[in-house]
Enzyme design. Structure first.
Site, short mmCIF file in Angstrom:
data_model
loop_
_atom_site.label_atom_id
_atom_site.label_comp_id
_atom_site.label_asym_id
_atom_site.label_seq_id
_atom_site.Cartn_x
_atom_site.Cartn_y
_atom_site.Cartn_z
N TYR A 1 83.65 49.96 -62.44
CA TYR A 1 84.71 50.46 -61.67
C TYR A 1 84.52 51.37 -60.58
O TYR A 1 85.14 51.27 -59.48
CB TYR A 1 85.96 50.80 -62.41
CG TYR A 1 86.47 49.75 -63.38
CD1 TYR A 1 87.07 48.55 -62.88
CD2 TYR A 1 86.37 49.60 -64.86
CE1 TYR A 1 87.51 47.54 -63.77
CE2 TYR A 1 86.61 48.64 -65.54
CZ TYR A 1 87.27 47.64 -64.97
OH TYR A 1 87.72 46.47 -65.77
N ILE B 1 89.22 43.23 -68.69
CA ILE B 1 88.16 42.18 -68.10
C ILE B 1 86.89 42.44 -69.21
O ILE B 1 86.52 43.32 -69.29
CB ILE B 1 87.65 42.65 -66.86
CG1 ILE B 1 88.65 42.66 -65.76
CG2 ILE B 1 86.46 41.65 -66.52
CD1 ILE B 1 88.25 43.05 -64.23
#
Length: 180
Positions: A147, A101
């Protein structure tokens, strides 16, 4: 730019988009890692990791998918996911790997990465994956924080080779709740 007004479109990358994918891939990788890696190692990785041949093979792999994030028809980020044998490290046939990403720096903090992440989770749920996993460089504290905020926990580590530099990636995963 007003964060509230930003309209972000997520679309699947097609084979005909290979040049756009190569450009956004190289640009975001340079923005993310050039300050903390040698020029030679960056050049070596960019030449191998974002060659047309490698991207073509990845785009043709049925177990890999790429998605663009666009703002006003301009590509500002992308996502790459892998399942099955396409995973960079074999985990489980019922797992999904977020391999990449990346978002252009000027769009950090504007939900682009979050929307790409949410796309990956939605695909994992659709594919009935048990969990999503990824590797993130131990020195990329911004990504680790992102995350962790999204519920990932560290479970292992592996080596990521950048040119002649052996770097440690923290492997993180998140269990997936099935769609109701």
């Amino acid at each position: 730019m007003d964060k509230q007004a930003l309209k972000i479109d997520i679309s699947k990358v097609k084979l005909t988009d290979i040049d756009l994918l190569q450009e956004i891939g190289r640009t975001t990788f340079i923005q993310t890692f050039s300050d903390t890696n040698s020029e030679d190692n960056m050049k070596a990785y960019l030449a191998a990791g974002f060659s047309r041949e490698k991207l073509f093979a990845e785009l043709c792999n049925a177990e890999s998918e790429f998605y663009f994030a666009a703002v006003e028809n301009n590509i500002v980020g992308y996502l790459k996911i892998n399942t099955g044998q396409a995973q960079t490290e074999q985990q489980n046939n019922q797992s999904l790997e977020i391999e990449r990403i990346y978002v252009l720096q000027e769009f950090h903090g504007q939900r682009v990465g979050q929307l790409l992440y949410e796309k990956a989770i939605a695909i994992a749920q659709m594919k009935k994956a048990l969990y999503v996993w990824l590797g993130v460089w131990e020195k990329n504290l911004r990504a680790i924080s992102f995350y962790e905020k999204n519920g990932f926990i560290a479970f292992d580590q592996h080596i990521f080779q950048l040119g002649d530099d052996r770097q440690t990636d923290i492997m993180m995963k998140k269990l997936i709740q099935p769609n109701a």
